[in-house]
Design an enzyme around this catalytic site. Structure first.
Site, PDB file in Angstrom:
ATOM      1  N   CYS B 147      43.227  33.768  23.095  1.00 25.27           N
ATOM      2  CA  CYS B 147      41.953  34.448  23.379  1.00 25.27           C
ATOM      3  C   CYS B 147      41.553  35.462  22.307  1.00 25.27           C
ATOM      4  O   CYS B 147      40.422  35.455  21.831  1.00 25.27           O
ATOM      5  CB  CYS B 147      42.023  35.128  24.742  1.00 25.27           C
ATOM      6  SG  CYS B 147      43.545  36.043  25.035  1.00 25.27           S
ATOM      7  N   HIS B 260      38.273  41.447  26.416  1.00 26.97           N
ATOM      8  CA  HIS B 260      39.132  42.008  25.369  1.00 26.97           C
ATOM      9  C   HIS B 260      38.262  42.714  24.326  1.00 26.97           C
ATOM     10  O   HIS B 260      37.142  42.284  24.040  1.00 26.97           O
ATOM     11  CB  HIS B 260      39.881  40.897  24.631  1.00 26.97           C
ATOM     12  CG  HIS B 260      41.005  40.272  25.408  1.00 26.97           C
ATOM     13  ND1 HIS B 260      41.398  40.675  26.657  1.00 26.97           N
ATOM     14  CD2 HIS B 260      41.842  39.258  25.068  1.00 26.97           C
ATOM     15  CE1 HIS B 260      42.424  39.944  27.060  1.00 26.97           C
ATOM     16  NE2 HIS B 260      42.710  39.065  26.119  1.00 26.97           N
TER      17      HIS B 260
END
Lengths: 352, 352
Positions: B147, B260
């Site tokens: 990710c 994130h």
């Protein structure tokens, strides 16, 4: 209300304090840092004769318990500093600027937690474990550095003393406490809002920190760095006496209550063996190593909350540069990042 | 229960899909990424004929609504892949390793969200906006990157295409979702514990993330980098086809739910004008600029939660290096960081 009789005023002739209990004034006692200052003066048996709590007209008259005494907050004015030896100021830059002349004219030493005088020539900017000697060269004002800077220099200084440092790249993970007690309360309130399915709205901070984070909200400078980042750059250079140190920082607020963390990449002029760095840091004053690779246990904010040391760990060779190390640190923002450092600064001036 | 009749199996002779609605299987549909995969197949009108949801024996038999259909989860076994064109796998590395041969033997293409095959020679590792052509060179398996790497390469690639990149230093701020739906639930539960005055105890994650953060808990490698950090290093090099890119990372879990963030310092071989970088990034696919210096408004996790683009901002000249830029980015970990990228990978193989 019980008050100690004021100690008669004797002008200080040296940069150190006289060898008697001191008359201490705290400016901004009701804030997060102010409250911690009071706690530390008691915990560390700082030699206090009279303790004055100075506040705005709005807060004057309320009382505060300290070390078995009940102290009434007084409105700050020039006369309030007469007979005071030490002023611990943590009411913000404008309050510090307003009262500096009155404080120094009264012969008191001002340990200032604001950024107002930090970069001023002739004002020592001091982390007691790093540059204690600088404190004695004061002209009535000693500046307490920015919280992230204090924590960082504790880890950088022992390394820079061994091998020349070339460049530092830092990313911070800064707690709500850096914006004061109200920001900490807001983080808790807005987190509850999110958990209850509501939409949080930041008021103390510009955006909600609840399960969120954002780049530090201090004003951007012409160079596109925010004020907080430039404080780190300039203050680190001044404290470490490395005016040309290449330094860049990204400052970020995270939803943590009162401890800051920092990811630090340090380039040296030559390779720096990790084991040597670890050994230097494990012996460094104010530093605690937390390193257990087997259990993946390194410093966390909860390790240092309410504690004195800066926790350092995950010291490793940077795989992208043979001359660089990476390390990680956490420190209590209110304590070593502010109040503890301020009280330690005052302790440097106590007669031995 | 309504099921579409299975489309008759025709072995694929090219790396692309046949020009008909596809039989799709999802391995690990009940996880955070699996649920988002189902959402995206529907949202993006992916040409689905039959949709199979494959699960462990424990979960088989339960049902899932999808696009007006009620689908019963089937136990995964080799026969389940017969007649399937595309397998979207997000049940972890060991499940992917277990079924890879059965999937490719059945003639299906496996788009794998685990790290099992990412660094394997002959397995394309693809971010569609960065290296789409690599996808067509698959031998039955295409790997979906980590990710943090997906989000990062979206910002790095447009810059590297303009001027050679020398070194990247990244610090991440990774949400609980990276450890799955249970970690997200745990963050909420433990945050409530803290707000109620209790002592939180991490179970899904090794330590409590509530108002806390810690270095990424993936196993440390011999070089003292954790697995997550080495994924970023190695996968970025492979995706960008820069095998010698100097790259270092510090990966940190923060108490954010599903997006994130990354602080990125990029050194080039020569100066890179900020305005040029900004212009390249504002035109880059999959990237959204959020930059308002006047109001100090830059990307935040809440800006991208549930959304496709990676938000980039605070692009600035690094004051410590004339050849370096600093930038900041946020992206939804479940969406572009995982499920969306996987579906986009599959879309690359659709006949035009």
């Amino acid at each position: 209300m019980s008050r100690q009789p004021a100690v008669p005023f004797t002008p200080r002739l040296s940069s150190s304090f006289p060898a008697r209990p001191l008359n201490v004034a705290v400016l901004g006692a009701s804030g997060a840092v102010g409250q911690e200052l009071l706690l530390l003066l008691e915990e560390r048996n700082f030699p206090v004769a009279e303790l004055k709590l100075l506040a705005s007209a709005r807060s004057a008259g309320s009382t505060q318990q300290w070390n078995g005494r009940t102290i009434t907050l007084e409105e700050v004015n020039a006369a309030a500093f007469e007979g005071v030896d030490l002023v611990l100021a943590s009411a913000g830059g404008s309050v510090s600027r307003q009262w500096r002349d009155a404080i120094t004219a009264a012969g008191a030493v001002m340990v200032d937690n604001s950024s107002a005088f930090r970069m001023e020539e002739g004002v020592p900017l001091v982390v007691p474990e790093v540059n204690p000697d600088a404190a004695l060269a004061h002209n009535g004002v000693i500046a307490n550095p920015n919280c992230t800077t204090i924590l960082l220099t504790l880890a950088l200084a022992p390394l820079a003393a061994r091998r020349p440092m070339r460049r530092v790249v830092v990313s911070t993970y800064q707690s709500a406490s850096g914006a004061g007690a109200r920001a900490m309360e807001e983080l808790k309130t807005l987190s509850q809002t999110v958990l209850d399915g509501g939409t949080p709205q930041g008021e103390v901070l510009p955006y909600s920190l609840a399960f969120n984070l954002f780049l530090h909200n201090s004003p951007l400078q012409a160079n596109s760095y925010c004020e907080e980042e430039m404080k780190m750059v300039n203050e680190t250079r001044k404290i470490m006496d490395l005016p040309d140190l290449r330094f860049t920082a990204t400052c970020v607020r995270v939803p943590v209550l009162r401890a800051h963390s920092e990811a630090v990449n340090i380039e040296f002029e030559q390779p720096f063996p990790v084991e040597e760095a670890r050994s230097l840091l494990s012996a460094a004053p104010g530093v605690e190593l937390i390193e257990d690779p087997a259990t993946n246990r390194f410093p966390m904010p909860t390790d240092v909350t309410g504690r004195d040391p800066v926790a350092v760990g995950r010291i490793r060779q940077d795989i992208s540069d043979p001359n660089a190390l990476e390390l990680w640190l956490c420190g209590d923002q209110i304590r070593k990042g502010a109040a503890l450092n301020a009280v330690q600064l005052a302790e440097l001036l106590l007669p031995s």
